[in-house]
Design a protein around this motif. Structure first.
Motif, PDB file in Angstrom:
ATOM      1  N   TYR A  87      53.088 -69.652  20.802  1.00 15.02           N
ATOM      2  CA  TYR A  87      51.867 -69.823  21.570  1.00 15.02           C
ATOM      3  C   TYR A  87      50.770 -68.920  21.011  1.00 15.02           C
ATOM      4  O   TYR A  87      51.003 -67.760  20.687  1.00 15.02           O
ATOM      5  N   GLU A  88      49.560 -69.477  20.904  1.00 16.58           N
ATOM      6  CA  GLU A  88      48.441 -68.702  20.371  1.00 16.58           C
ATOM      7  C   GLU A  88      48.060 -67.565  21.318  1.00 16.58           C
ATOM      8  O   GLU A  88      47.733 -66.466  20.880  1.00 16.58           O
ATOM      9  N   ASN A  89      48.079 -67.863  22.602  1.00 17.66           N
ATOM     10  CA  ASN A  89      47.767 -66.845  23.612  1.00 17.66           C
ATOM     11  C   ASN A  89      48.949 -66.727  24.551  1.00 17.66           C
ATOM     12  O   ASN A  89      49.516 -67.718  24.979  1.00 17.66           O
TER      13      ASN A  89
END
Length: 475
Positions: free
Chosen positions: A243-245
């Protein structure tokens, strides 16, 4: 009977909505009501929302405790409400669901953010999870496991609720120690043992598997196993990738842990400090869950929805890919344009069947930037104008939600065109594609045949038995 070794057993759980069997209709209704209430002082907001819950079919004679439970479950599990100063107000996800009515996208986003620890569970539960060092994203793990099993072994990998409960959800070797997903598959596939299928035992993992079905990421077969939906390959890969964030509770409480380690606090003081910090993170979690993703990230591709490997083949006669190729303005990332594409084809066919081949070239999609107040310009069989506003809802399961929103411009144009203005209410699911048609909604409102409440335009609710009519989709 398979049993997780005692030293690795930790049962995960989360809130269970009592309306789960009707969750799609309830969610759109509640999101619409929450948006309609808007930003209000806490007491007023809760009272108005309670009144809305009581008006949902079947709730009129419910106890106050049941009504309160509905409100708190929605608040806890789906993050549709946020606090702003002394007010409560709709979140971004509530507004998006109310306006676009894309339930498949909503469940994708919900599953994407769902994690342990997370804002979906109560603070004292999060403290237990943190003390156990659990850090687990079930959607990512389950989808990765099935994908890797199919890639390595060339099989169609499926799992049951009991297998996911006992081998994933309740096993610290997964939720804390991050056992490789393929190792868990090897464990499941080599067992040949019985599992405890008691409803209370498997309900939480079972709930989440069902949410993945509602997100169109998994399909459930009659053998009680869940399989990857191959039609959603792109979306599945977004879950599998890191996940990017992330919302990492352990990073956010790191300074507090250092403070605790450096001082002689009692157990009660440590618990109080930790709970206070976790409580402070509640609003931050809600903001995180409501972070807008890029427009195309999880917007529903209707072709993937109706052509998924469903056990119900009722939509197979509708070749949406052919229909949509004929519409130049079609975009797989926009539910509204999908609905418009389908209705353009429907209108052409209606004129053909009515013997007006000379009129079908006049059926035109109207680009949004022209702000005409409707989506499609069509014709009646006598040559008169028929202006059509299309309202589309998508869901994995069939729904019966009869509410939609008309903007101030759409309502004003409807009032101007009167009987030449139509609303086509299109409901798309794996099971069916249904079309409801309302002619002259302003007149229907004045005749008290539909309900319309002002909210930056009009929130319209209709009963298909007393207003409008159902029409066979001609595609």
């Amino acid at each position: 009977m398979y049993k997780v070794p005692d030293q690795f057993y930790f049962r995960l759980h989360h809130p269970r909505p009592r309306f789960k069997s009707n969750i799609e209709n309830v969610l759109i209704y509640m999101a619409s009501e929450i948006v309609q209430i808007g930003s209000k002082p806490k007491a007023e907001f809760k009272q108005r929302l309670n009144d809305s819950i009581r008006m949902f079919p079947g709730n009129l004679n419910s106890t106050q405790k049941t009504i309160d439970n509905w409100r708190t479950e929605i608040d806890a599990l789906f993050a549709l409400i946020q606090e702003n100063d002394q007010n409560l107000e709709p979140t971004y996800r509530a507004v998006d669901l109310a306006e676009n009515q894309d339930l498949v996208k909503f469940f994708k986003v919900f599953c994407y953010y769902f994690q342990y620890p997370g804002g979906f569970v109560k603070n004292h539960v999060n403290l237990e999870l943190i003390n156990a060092r659990i850090n687990f994203k079930p959607a990512q793990y389950i989808l990765t496991m099935l994908f890797e099993a199919e890639q390595k072994y060339g099989i169609r990998a499926g799992v049951t609720k009991a297998e996911v409960t006992h081998c994933i959800f309740n096993d610290l070797r997964v939720t804390r120690d991050h056992r490789p997903p393929l190792d868990t598959w090897d464990l499941i596939s080599s067992h040949g043992v019985e599992y405890d299928w008691t409803g209370d035992v498997i309900r939480y993992a079972g709930d989440f598997l069902d949410y993945l079905v509602q997100a169109n990421l998994l399909i459930r077969r009659p053998n009680q196993k869940y399989y990857l939906n191959k039609a959603e390959g792109a979306a599945i890969q977004r879950f599998i990738k890191p996940y990017e964030n992330d919302f990492n509770y352990y990073n956010k409480i790191e300074s507090l842990i250092r403070e605790i380690d450096g001082n002689a606090f009692s157990e009660d003081e440590i618990k109080r400090l930790m709970l206070s910090k976790i409580t402070d993170l509640e609003n931050e979690w809600i903001r995180y869950f409501n972070t807008p993703l890029s427009d195309e990230f999880f917007d529903t591709d209707v072709i993937s929805l109706v052509t998924s490997e469903s056990t119900n083949d009722s939509t197979d006669t509708i070749d949406l890919s052919v229909i949509l190729e004929e519409i130049a303005d079609y975009s797989t990332g926009n539910i509204g344009s999908v609905g418009e594409a389908i209705i353009v084809k429907h209108e052409v066919k209606r004129l053909e069947l009515g013997g007006r081949l000379d009129l079908k070239h006049l059926v035109k999609f109207i680009p949004t930037h022209f702000a005409m107040g409707y989506d499609i310009s069509s014709r009646e069989l006598d040559g008169g104008i028929r202006n059509i506003e299309v309202k589309t809802t998508t869901s994995s399961r069939e729904i019966h939600f009869t509410r939609f929103h008309l903007t101030p411009n759409e309502w004003a144009v409807a009032e101007s065109y009167q009987d030449r203005y139509y609303v086509y209410r299109l409901m798309i699911s794996k099971e069916s594609i249904k079309l409801y048609i309302l002619q002259n909604p302003v007149r229907l409102y004045k005749e008290d045949r539909i309900k319309a409440l002002p909210r930056d335009g009009m929130d319209v609710t209709f009963d298909s038995k007393s207003s409008g009519f159902v029409e066979e989709l001609l595609v």
